[in-house]
Design a protein around this motif. Structure first.
Motif, PDB file in Angstrom:
ATOM      1  N   HIS A 296       4.546   3.643  10.910  1.00  0.00           N
ATOM      2  CA  HIS A 296       4.047   5.007  11.114  1.00  0.00           C
ATOM      3  C   HIS A 296       2.879   5.320  10.171  1.00  0.00           C
ATOM      4  O   HIS A 296       1.880   5.906  10.587  1.00  0.00           O
ATOM      5  CB  HIS A 296       5.169   6.017  10.906  1.00  0.00           C
ATOM      6  N   LEU A 297       2.997   4.931   8.899  1.00  0.00           N
ATOM      7  CA  LEU A 297       1.942   5.233   7.939  1.00  0.00           C
ATOM      8  C   LEU A 297       0.640   4.533   8.297  1.00  0.00           C
ATOM      9  O   LEU A 297      -0.453   5.087   8.087  1.00  0.00           O
ATOM     10  CB  LEU A 297       2.375   4.829   6.531  1.00  0.00           C
ATOM     11  N   GLU A 298       0.731   3.327   8.838  1.00  0.00           N
ATOM     12  CA  GLU A 298      -0.474   2.550   9.144  1.00  0.00           C
ATOM     13  C   GLU A 298      -1.333   3.197  10.228  1.00  0.00           C
ATOM     14  O   GLU A 298      -2.500   2.839  10.388  1.00  0.00           O
ATOM     15  CB  GLU A 298      -0.075   1.130   9.555  1.00  0.00           C
ATOM     16  N   LYS A 299      -0.787   4.153  10.957  1.00  0.00           N
ATOM     17  CA  LYS A 299      -1.564   4.853  11.979  1.00  0.00           C
ATOM     18  C   LYS A 299      -2.577   5.819  11.361  1.00  0.00           C
ATOM     19  O   LYS A 299      -3.583   6.154  11.987  1.00  0.00           O
ATOM     20  CB  LYS A 299      -0.630   5.627  12.912  1.00  0.00           C
ATOM     21  N   SER A 300      -2.296   6.286  10.124  1.00  0.00           N
ATOM     22  CA  SER A 300      -3.158   7.285   9.488  1.00  0.00           C
ATOM     23  C   SER A 300      -3.705   6.839   8.134  1.00  0.00           C
ATOM     24  O   SER A 300      -4.645   7.456   7.624  1.00  0.00           O
ATOM     25  CB  SER A 300      -2.382   8.593   9.297  1.00  0.00           C
ATOM     26  N   PHE A 301      -3.108   5.823   7.541  1.00  0.00           N
ATOM     27  CA  PHE A 301      -3.468   5.401   6.192  1.00  0.00           C
ATOM     28  C   PHE A 301      -3.829   3.911   6.158  1.00  0.00           C
ATOM     29  O   PHE A 301      -3.400   3.136   7.016  1.00  0.00           O
ATOM     30  CB  PHE A 301      -2.302   5.618   5.225  1.00  0.00           C
ATOM     31  N   LYS A 302      -4.571   3.558   5.111  1.00  0.00           N
ATOM     32  CA  LYS A 302      -4.785   2.155   4.789  1.00  0.00           C
ATOM     33  C   LYS A 302      -3.846   1.808   3.633  1.00  0.00           C
ATOM     34  O   LYS A 302      -3.922   2.414   2.559  1.00  0.00           O
ATOM     35  CB  LYS A 302      -6.242   1.913   4.370  1.00  0.00           C
ATOM     36  N   ILE A 303      -2.966   0.850   3.840  1.00  0.00           N
ATOM     37  CA  ILE A 303      -1.976   0.489   2.826  1.00  0.00           C
ATOM     38  C   ILE A 303      -2.648  -0.321   1.712  1.00  0.00           C
ATOM     39  O   ILE A 303      -3.341  -1.310   1.989  1.00  0.00           O
ATOM     40  CB  ILE A 303      -0.808  -0.313   3.435  1.00  0.00           C
ATOM     41  N   ILE A 304      -2.446   0.113   0.475  1.00  0.00           N
ATOM     42  CA  ILE A 304      -3.010  -0.584  -0.682  1.00  0.00           C
ATOM     43  C   ILE A 304      -1.991  -1.526  -1.320  1.00  0.00           C
ATOM     44  O   ILE A 304      -2.287  -2.679  -1.640  1.00  0.00           O
ATOM     45  CB  ILE A 304      -3.484   0.425  -1.753  1.00  0.00           C
ATOM     46  N   LYS A 305      -0.773  -0.993  -1.501  1.00  0.00           N
ATOM     47  CA  LYS A 305       0.223  -1.754  -2.263  1.00  0.00           C
ATOM     48  C   LYS A 305       1.625  -1.310  -1.858  1.00  0.00           C
ATOM     49  O   LYS A 305       1.843  -0.141  -1.538  1.00  0.00           O
ATOM     50  CB  LYS A 305       0.014  -1.517  -3.757  1.00  0.00           C
ATOM     51  N   ILE A 306       2.553  -2.260  -1.914  1.00  0.00           N
ATOM     52  CA  ILE A 306       3.971  -1.965  -1.703  1.00  0.00           C
ATOM     53  C   ILE A 306       4.732  -2.468  -2.925  1.00  0.00           C
ATOM     54  O   ILE A 306       4.536  -3.610  -3.361  1.00  0.00           O
ATOM     55  CB  ILE A 306       4.499  -2.656  -0.424  1.00  0.00           C
ATOM     56  N   CYS A 307       5.577  -1.619  -3.484  1.00  0.00           N
ATOM     57  CA  CYS A 307       6.379  -1.996  -4.646  1.00  0.00           C
ATOM     58  C   CYS A 307       7.854  -1.804  -4.300  1.00  0.00           C
ATOM     59  O   CYS A 307       8.199  -0.996  -3.435  1.00  0.00           O
ATOM     60  CB  CYS A 307       6.019  -1.147  -5.865  1.00  0.00           C
ATOM     61  N   ASP A 308       8.726  -2.537  -4.983  1.00  0.00           N
ATOM     62  CA  ASP A 308      10.153  -2.363  -4.729  1.00  0.00           C
ATOM     63  C   ASP A 308      10.936  -2.480  -6.023  1.00  0.00           C
ATOM     64  O   ASP A 308      10.501  -3.132  -6.980  1.00  0.00           O
ATOM     65  CB  ASP A 308      10.655  -3.376  -3.690  1.00  0.00           C
ATOM     66  N   LYS A 309      12.097  -1.832  -6.032  1.00  0.00           N
ATOM     67  CA  LYS A 309      12.970  -1.855  -7.197  1.00  0.00           C
ATOM     68  C   LYS A 309      14.378  -1.471  -6.758  1.00  0.00           C
ATOM     69  O   LYS A 309      14.595  -0.426  -6.147  1.00  0.00           O
ATOM     70  CB  LYS A 309      12.459  -0.877  -8.259  1.00  0.00           C
ATOM     71  N   ASN A 310      15.322  -2.340  -7.050  1.00  0.00           N
ATOM     72  CA  ASN A 310      16.744  -2.050  -6.816  1.00  0.00           C
ATOM     73  C   ASN A 310      17.049  -1.579  -5.397  1.00  0.00           C
ATOM     74  O   ASN A 310      17.827  -0.649  -5.180  1.00  0.00           O
ATOM     75  CB  ASN A 310      17.250  -1.000  -7.814  1.00  0.00           C
TER      76      ASN A 310
END
Length: 319
Positions: A296-310
């Motif tokens: 859904h986000l990719e329809k309006s935004f350019k993804i820069i980074k994805i982070c994850d934790k726990n």
């Protein structure tokens, strides 16, 4: 470890949607008490139903549906409970969920809100931020920006992975003079910390009026003046006037530490809140739903980074 049993009053038709929404904020395991199950049992081919006490039948059939969860009696449990409160507030306008009233089995709300404090201590997050509870002294700040907090019953003490992911992004991307929009502000930890890191001003928004009041108090605690910090109560999913305001003002950084469903819901118009080249931070996403949120986000935004934790993820994007 001590546990607190939390009961949520709901309606029969709201059980599945409520438990699904609770899973989206990391709650695992439920006890469901539904009078409809008892009625179904009594209406079945049960040869001894005439021997069932009438008072028991009356008690069981007049009870409301309860969804019971357990949270740990510590700071992490407080974060979970605050997230549950915020979720229930967002669902309260839908009558299919019933009253959504909370009750506590092992201690009353006042005891819970005070007793958990013994588990909440100064916490270093990222490279530059230190979160300090108001009731604790902290002489060794290690040169970090100190956010002093009294979260009350709102979400955002810094102990939850989603808040930490957002704070790390705020620390990385905030520049002197930036303007900030904090959606689902809870305690105000993200927007107020951004001001302490050099942002010019911040607007914090939450559907829970209690959270808005707490955010204002935390801004005062940290010496962030009213001309730099504003907190608003409202739901941008159905409040067009609020959306228009954010679209007209536009911000250098917009943070949304909410839940997957709400991030998906705001994704078509949230890009309109961000200045060209600005940053959108989305968190509160369990990793199992990351791909769905990204689609859904990719329809309006350019993804820069994805982070994850726990088991949680955050997405950094731009327009």
């Amino acid at each position: 470890m001590e546990w607190i049993q939390v009961s949520i009053s709901t309606a029969h038709e709201g059980i599945e949607a409520l438990t699904s929404a609770l899973e989206d904020i990391g709650i695992r395991g439920f006890e469901i008490e539904d009078p409809a199950d008892f009625c179904e049992f009594m209406q079945a081919e049960f040869p001894y139903r005439d021997y069932v006490d009438d008072d028991l039948v009356k008690e069981k059939t007049e009870e409301s549906v309860k969804v019971k969860i357990y949270v740990s009696a510590n700071a992490a449990g407080h974060e979970q409970l605050a997230a549950v409160r915020e979720l229930l507030s967002s669902l309260s306008s839908d009558n299919s969920f019933g009253s959504l009233e909370l009750s506590f089995e092992t201690m009353n709300e006042e005891d819970w809100s005070e007793n958990w404090k013994q588990f909440f201590h100064p916490l270093k997050i990222g490279k530059r931020v230190l979160v300090r509870p108001e009731w604790e002294e902290c002489d060794d700040t290690d040169g970090r920006v100190v956010f002093t907090i009294n979260p009350g019953m709102s979400f955002g003490t810094g102990s939850h992975a989603t808040t930490q992911l957002c704070l790390e992004a705020i620390e990385e991307y905030t520049k002197d003079g930036d303007t900030i929009l904090d959606l689902g502000c809870g305690s105000g930890i993200l927007s107020i910390t951004a001001c302490l890191l050099g942002a010019k001003s911040a607007v914090a928004c939450d559907i829970d009026k209690n959270a808005v009041d707490i955010a204002v108090r935390n801004a005062e605690l940290n010496g962030v003046s009213q001309d730099k910090f504003e907190a608003l109560a409202g739901n941008i999913l159905d409040n067009e006037a609020l959306r228009r305001r954010f679209e007209n003002e536009k911000y250098d950084i917009v943070a949304a530490n909410i839940v997957a469903d709400v991030i998906i819901g705001i994704s078509p118009f949230a890009s309109g809140f961000v200045k060209p080249g600005g940053i959108f931070i989305a968190s509160g996403i369990i990793t199992e739903r990351l791909d769905e949120v990204l689609s859904h986000l990719e329809k309006s935004f350019k993804i820069i980074k994805i982070c994850d934790k726990n088991g949680w993820a955050s997405v950094i994007a731009t327009v």
